[in-house]
Design an enzyme around this catalytic site. Structure first.
Site, PDB file in Angstrom:
ATOM      1  N   CYS A   1       0.864   4.006  -3.155  1.00  0.00           N
ATOM      2  CA  CYS A   1       0.601   5.437  -2.970  1.00  0.00           C
ATOM      3  C   CYS A   1       1.740   6.279  -3.544  1.00  0.00           C
ATOM      4  O   CYS A   1       1.508   7.310  -4.183  1.00  0.00           O
ATOM      5  CB  CYS A   1       0.420   5.747  -1.489  1.00  0.00           C
ATOM      6  N   LYS A   2       2.978   5.843  -3.325  1.00  0.00           N
ATOM      7  CA  LYS A   2       4.121   6.602  -3.816  1.00  0.00           C
ATOM      8  C   LYS A   2       4.193   6.579  -5.341  1.00  0.00           C
ATOM      9  O   LYS A   2       4.506   7.591  -5.980  1.00  0.00           O
ATOM     10  CB  LYS A   2       5.413   6.060  -3.210  1.00  0.00           C
TER      11      LYS A   2
ATOM     12  N   ILE B   1       0.833  -1.209   0.000  1.00  0.00           N
ATOM     13  CA  ILE B   1       0.000   0.000   0.000  1.00  0.00           C
ATOM     14  C   ILE B   1       0.862   1.252   0.000  1.00  0.00           C
ATOM     15  O   ILE B   1       0.558   2.245  -0.681  1.00  0.00           O
ATOM     16  CB  ILE B   1      -0.984  -0.003   1.188  1.00  0.00           C
ATOM     17  N   TYR B   2       1.970   1.222   0.718  1.00  0.00           N
ATOM     18  CA  TYR B   2       2.878   2.369   0.766  1.00  0.00           C
ATOM     19  C   TYR B   2       3.437   2.671  -0.620  1.00  0.00           C
ATOM     20  O   TYR B   2       3.412   3.812  -1.095  1.00  0.00           O
ATOM     21  CB  TYR B   2       4.007   2.089   1.754  1.00  0.00           C
ATOM     22  N   MET B   3       3.931   1.629  -1.300  1.00  0.00           N
ATOM     23  CA  MET B   3       4.507   1.836  -2.620  1.00  0.00           C
ATOM     24  C   MET B   3       3.459   2.201  -3.653  1.00  0.00           C
ATOM     25  O   MET B   3       3.712   2.996  -4.567  1.00  0.00           O
ATOM     26  CB  MET B   3       5.288   0.600  -3.051  1.00  0.00           C
TER      27      MET B   3
END
Length: 208
Positions: free
Chosen positions: A170-171, A166-168
């Site tokens: 978003c990035k 999820i972090y990647m």
């Protein structure tokens, strides 16, 4: 309280200034002659951020990029301060973000919402809300504005790592938004440049 600052360098808004990259950028830009609107989410962080530079150099602004009403209120505060002092918004640094390491089965709905609201939609929301103000206040100025999104070493192109889904996502989404906004402003011949800052591993509170 009346705004009391003036600076020929103009003003810069930075989000996520309580710690880490945003904190350091606030001190650096204030020392370079900019007035800094320093975005914080907690009232107790406002005083310690303001203390990074001489009085009147840094103005704390309460802003939570995951909350549309909070972003709109911050725009109103910055707009009023700029009008009172005759300054202009020279830059926006969209830095606020939250870390997340977890296997996909553990990404419940609350986590998905929190991550995307802060790490993706927050960047989009900030640009959408502050771009018109930057364009208005730059009119008549003999300089270009800057909008920077703070990404990550996991930005495009990069290796894909486990447990950072999820972090990647978003990035990577922020990278796409940045590139599209840059092209859009170029087509409109707007005096504003857009870019990504993708730092490597940094020992900040996000990693704690």
């Amino acid at each position: 309280m009346a705004a009391r600052y003036t600076t020929a360098s103009g003003s810069v808004l930075i989000t996520g200034t309580s710690t880490g990259i945003g904190h350091a950028a606030t001190a650096r830009l204030a020392a370079a002659g900019f007035h800094v609107f320093a975005g914080v989410r907690k009232p107790e962080d406002a005083d310690q951020v303001a203390a990074l530079a001489p009085a009147g150099t840094i103005t704390p602004v309460m802003i939570d990029v995951a909350d549309p009403a909070s972003v709109s209120a911050a725009v109103a505060q910055v707009r009023a301060a700029l009008a009172e002092t005759g300054s202009f918004l020279a830059g926006v640094i969209s830095n606020a973000g939250v870390g997340m390491i977890a296997p996909v089965p553990y990404l419940n709905e609350d986590i998905l919402q929190y991550q995307t609201q802060t790490n993706l939609l927050g960047h989009m929301r900030l640009a959408r809300e502050f771009l018109p103000l930057m364009q208005e206040t730059l009119a008549g100025q003999s300089r270009r504005g800057r909008i920077y999104f703070v990404g990550t070493g996991a930005g495009i192109p990069s290796l894909v790592f486990p447990f950072l889904s999820i972090y990647m996502a978003c990035k990577w989404g922020t990278e796409a938004f940045c590139q599209s906004l840059r092209l859009e402003l170029q087509l409109l011949d707007a005096p504003i440049d857009v870019g990504m800052i993708n730092p490597g591993i940094i020992n900040t509170a996000m990693r704690g």
